[in-house]
Structures are given as C-alpha cells and as structure tokens.
Design an enzyme around this catalytic site. Structure first.
Site, PDB file in Angstrom:
ATOM      1  N   ALA A 107      88.553  -1.357  31.515  1.00 55.02           N
ATOM      2  CA  ALA A 107      88.093  -1.403  30.128  1.00 55.02           C
ATOM      3  C   ALA A 107      87.859  -2.854  29.736  1.00 55.02           C
ATOM      4  O   ALA A 107      88.223  -3.772  30.477  1.00 55.02           O
ATOM      5  CB  ALA A 107      89.135  -0.777  29.205  1.00 55.02           C
ATOM      6  N   LYS A 108      87.265  -3.087  28.601  1.00 58.19           N
ATOM      7  CA  LYS A 108      87.143  -4.440  28.049  1.00 58.19           C
ATOM      8  C   LYS A 108      86.835  -4.300  26.562  1.00 58.19           C
ATOM      9  O   LYS A 108      86.238  -3.307  26.137  1.00 58.19           O
ATOM     10  CB  LYS A 108      85.997  -5.201  28.729  1.00 58.19           C
ATOM     11  CG  LYS A 108      86.140  -6.703  28.665  1.00 58.19           C
ATOM     12  CD  LYS A 108      87.066  -7.217  29.758  1.00 58.19           C
ATOM     13  CE  LYS A 108      87.249  -8.701  29.695  1.00 58.19           C
ATOM     14  NZ  LYS A 108      88.052  -9.185  30.835  1.00 58.19           N
TER      15      LYS A 108
END
Ligand code: NAD
Length: 418
Positions: A107-108
């Site tokens: 994720a980011k």
C-alpha cells in the site's frame, strides 16, 4: 524540495511485472490483478490554518494487493506527489514484502502538501484529519501505514492516537515507525539505512571488493541516506560525497559525517560544509566511486545521465530512483544494481517486527531486532543472487521473479471469491 515524477511511474512497474510474468509463464489472471490497485481512495479535506483561514488538501491511500497479508506502506507528504506515483509505490510495496517474504501486501499513501511550510499545529491538524479520512481502510489486520518522505515518528504517533480515539482504546499495531514510547520498535528508525548497508556489504563480498578501499557516494541526506552513510563509514568505507535537495558536497579524502549532520541541522543543507567542494546532484551521480546509494526520490538516474554513472555497485535506497531505460544502460555498462524492492526493504522488515511486537505487547532489544533484520536480508539477497546467476538475469529481474513467484502461488492457493 522539488520532484519531477513522470506520468509513467505506475506504467513502468506494470511493464516490468508483465515482462517478468511472460518470462515465467505466470497465469494471466494473476498478472491482470497485479496490473491494477485493489483499492484507491482520494480525499479532499479542509484544515484550519494558523491565520484563521481554511485550506483544502488532497490525500490518497492506495492498497495495491493484500493477497499475502495486511497491506503495508508509507505515507508521503510532498507538494508534487501524484496519484500515479502512489499507485507505483504501492505496487513496489507488494513486490517488496514478497521478495523478503514478510506476510504483508502493498500500500502507499500521501498528502499533497509541503510539510516544511506548515507549523507544527497545522501539521498535526492536517495529519489527524487525513487519518480520519482514510480510516475506512486502516487497521492492524487490513492496512498499516509507516513513515516515508516528509513524514516522521511524531506524525505516526498522531495517526495512532487519532485511530485509537475512534476505537476507544489504544491500537499501536495500526501503524509502524512510531516513537518507542508508544510501542515503536528499537532499530526501526535506522532500519532502511541499515538494510542498505547490509546489502552493500554482502554485494561487496560477492564482488570481492575490499571494504577498506571502498568509496561511497550517497544522494539524499534524510533518514535513509544519512543512516546508510553513517553505517557504511562505520564498516570502514570512505564516504566521499553526499547531497540533499539543494545540492551536494564532495571530499575525495572522506567526509566528517557527524560534523555534516550538525551543519545540516544548523543551516538546512549540506552545502557550505568545511573542507568540501560544492557539487550538483548530477555531478554526484556521475562521481568515480565504488558504491552509489541513491536515497532521495524517484527518477534520478535517467536515460540522459545513466551513461555517466561510474560506480561499480548501485544500492537503491530510494524507491524507483532508476528509470527502466536507464537501468538497461547501467546493466550494459556492467554496473551491479541492487534493486529498490530488495535494497530498501529493511524498513518494512523492521516494520513487520514492530507490528508483531505491538500486537503481542512484548518488546525486543535492539540487538535482537538487528539480528533478525540481518538474517532476513541476507537470505533474500542470497535468493535473488542465486536466481540472477541461474537465470542469467540482472538483479532487478531476479528480485521480481522471486516476488512474483510467491505472489502467484499465494493467489492460486487462495483462489478467487466467490
Ligand atoms: P527523507 O525525507 O528523510 O529524506 C529525503 C532526502 O532526499 C532529503 O535529504 C532531501 O533533501 C533529499 N532530496 C529530496 N529531493 C531531492 C533531489 N531532487 N535531489 C537530491 N536530494 C533530494 O526521506 P527518506 O525516508 O530518507 O526516504 C528517501 C527515499 O527512501 C524515498 O524514495 C523513500 O520512498 C525511500 N524509502 C524510505 C524508507 C524509510 O523507512 N524511510 C523505506 C523504504 C524506502
């Protein structure tokens, strides 16, 4: 701090995934899934500024893939950050957690802002509101953020507190990179730079480079760059150049890193440090040295400057510092590139250890954490080197092969719901 991230960022990662999937005959459904992000949240939210006015900020949180475990990835505060860039960085996290075999997905997140232009109170209000806006995704079992460019342990603490207030009890495992006092892990702050150092040492050994004669240039003097430089110097290497967003300093006899850190704290930049020559970031990347550590931002080694790189080894401390075209030039010139998804994985490895400690409320001493990090990185690097030699491919392709093999098996084993 300015960055010029191309629109191409996510497309570049997708292309590489596709090429490697072709080579390995990975099932089509798997590559279709990895070519998209599972969840993409864009938020526009108001923040009360100190002057009494209101500003609306834009933020993102992207989960690329969570087949192998809860999504994991940092939060970036930067004025030029784009959705495409965050998609690419989320995809790199999926590959990174797979290559070092920690049970996370990728994720980011980001907020488009210049954190240096905000007061501490504004930064806190912005962070707490952003945490509430992306709350729908967060959780120790679903999506666990960490620091990235422009964010730090204090910001992680505010996110942990905001999330916990919503629950009515403390949830330290919702975030990593926290201060030690609220459940952070010893060794986490230095983990990414330490991982770069471990990769550099193992690679030097592989190439029979004598550490005491090794020269190092580091682009970026933040968390990753400063730690990697300090630890490499501690191992006997000579760090001859370091830069930040304003430019770099060079001394072929080696830099006094303690003094340089103090100078940066006092003046805001490395430039002007005594007994050094001022150089540009472009000059730093082209210096004659054994090990080059790009540890700033994306797209620094590009087609236009790749041929000027003279290092024998590149340890990619930053995410995506090298474009695919530039990578080909480096490989053609015989430079060994230890790719980002392996070289900078120390941060997510110790984040995993922090998450485990937070879940169990049972904390380890720093030597245990560093030992574990060393073991995981040594194994991962050995596996990647082995694939690289056996398949006669560069280390980036080898790292993608290892990661994609693990992801393909996990996807096939879980199957598709319903
Ligand atoms: P940071 O904000 O602490 O430091 C970034 C450094 O890069 C600063 O010294 C800044 O001045 C410099 N910089 C920015 N733009 C530059 C430019 N155009 N040219 C030269 N220098 C420039 O960030 P960080 O946490 O050290 O992260 C650096 C890189 O490492 C990023 O790509 C990040 O995604 C990656 N990374 C960080 C971690 C982590 O744990 N912090 C983990 C994995 C990967």
């Amino acid at each position: 701090m300015s960055t010029n991230v191309g629109e191409q960022a996510f497309e570049n990662v997708r292309k590489l995934i596709d090429n490697v999937c072709d080579r390995m005959n990975v099932e089509r459904g798997c590559r279709l899934r990895l070519g998209e992000c599972e969840r993409e949240l864009t938020v526009h939210f108001p923040v009360k500024m100190d002057d009494g006015g209101i500003k609306v900020f834009t933020g993102f949180r992207i989960v690329h893939n969570d087949t192998r475990g809860p999504a994991k990835g940092g939060i970036r505060y930067h004025p030029d950050v784009t959705l495409d860039e965050i998609r690419a960085l989320a995809a790199l996290m999926t590959l990174k957690t797979a290559v070092v075999n920690v049970p996370f997905g990728g994720a980011k997140g980001a907020v488009v802002c210049d954190p240096k232009a905000l007061s501490l109170r504004e930064l806190e209000r912005l962070t707490r509101r952003y945490a509430v806006e992306i709350n729908i995704l967060l959780g120790p079992e679903s999506d666990i953020p960490a620091p990235d460019v422009g964010t730090n342990p204090q910001i992680m603490a505010w996110i942990m507190d905001t999330y916990s207030m919503g629950k009515g009890y403390s949830v330290p495992a919702v975030i990593t990179g926290k201060p030690i006092e609220i459940g952070g892990s010893k060794g986490r702050f230095e983990a990414t730079g330490r991982g770069c150092m471990i990769c550099a040492l193992l690679t030097a050994k592989h190439l029979a480079i004598n550490l005491n004669e090794t020269t190092v240039a580091v682009q970026g003097f933040g968390n990753v760059g400063a730690t990697a430089a300090k630890l490499l110097a501690g191992e006997g290497c000579r760090v001859i150049a370091i830069s930040d967003s304003k430019g770099g300093v060079y001394n072929p006899k080696g830099l006094n890193l303690g003094g340089l850190l103090a100078h940066k704290r006092e003046t805001g930049s490395v430039i002007g440090f005594k007994d050094t020559e001022t150089i540009t970031n472009a000059e730093l990347l082209g210096l004659q040295c054994d090990i080059l550590v790009p540890a700033a931002i994306e797209d620094q080694i590009v087609t236009a400057n790749a041929a000027s790189v003279k290092a024998r080894v590149i340890i990619e401390g930053a995410n995506a510092p090298t474009t695919p075209e530039a990578h080909e030039i480096l490989c053609d010139n015989g430079i060994l590139v230890v790719p980002d998804i392996l070289a900078n994985s120390g941060g997510v490895i110790v984040s995993y250890l922090e998450w485990v400690q937070s879940l169990q409320s049972f904390f380890w001493d720093e030597a245990e954490v560093n030992d574990y990090l060393q073991r995981i990185m040594t194994n991962a690097l050995a596996e990647v080197l082995e694939i690289s030699q056996h398949e006669k491919v560069d280390m980036r392709t080898a790292a993608y092969m290892l990661a994609l093999r693990r992801l393909a098996v996990a996807m096939a084993t879980r199957g598709i719901f319903p």
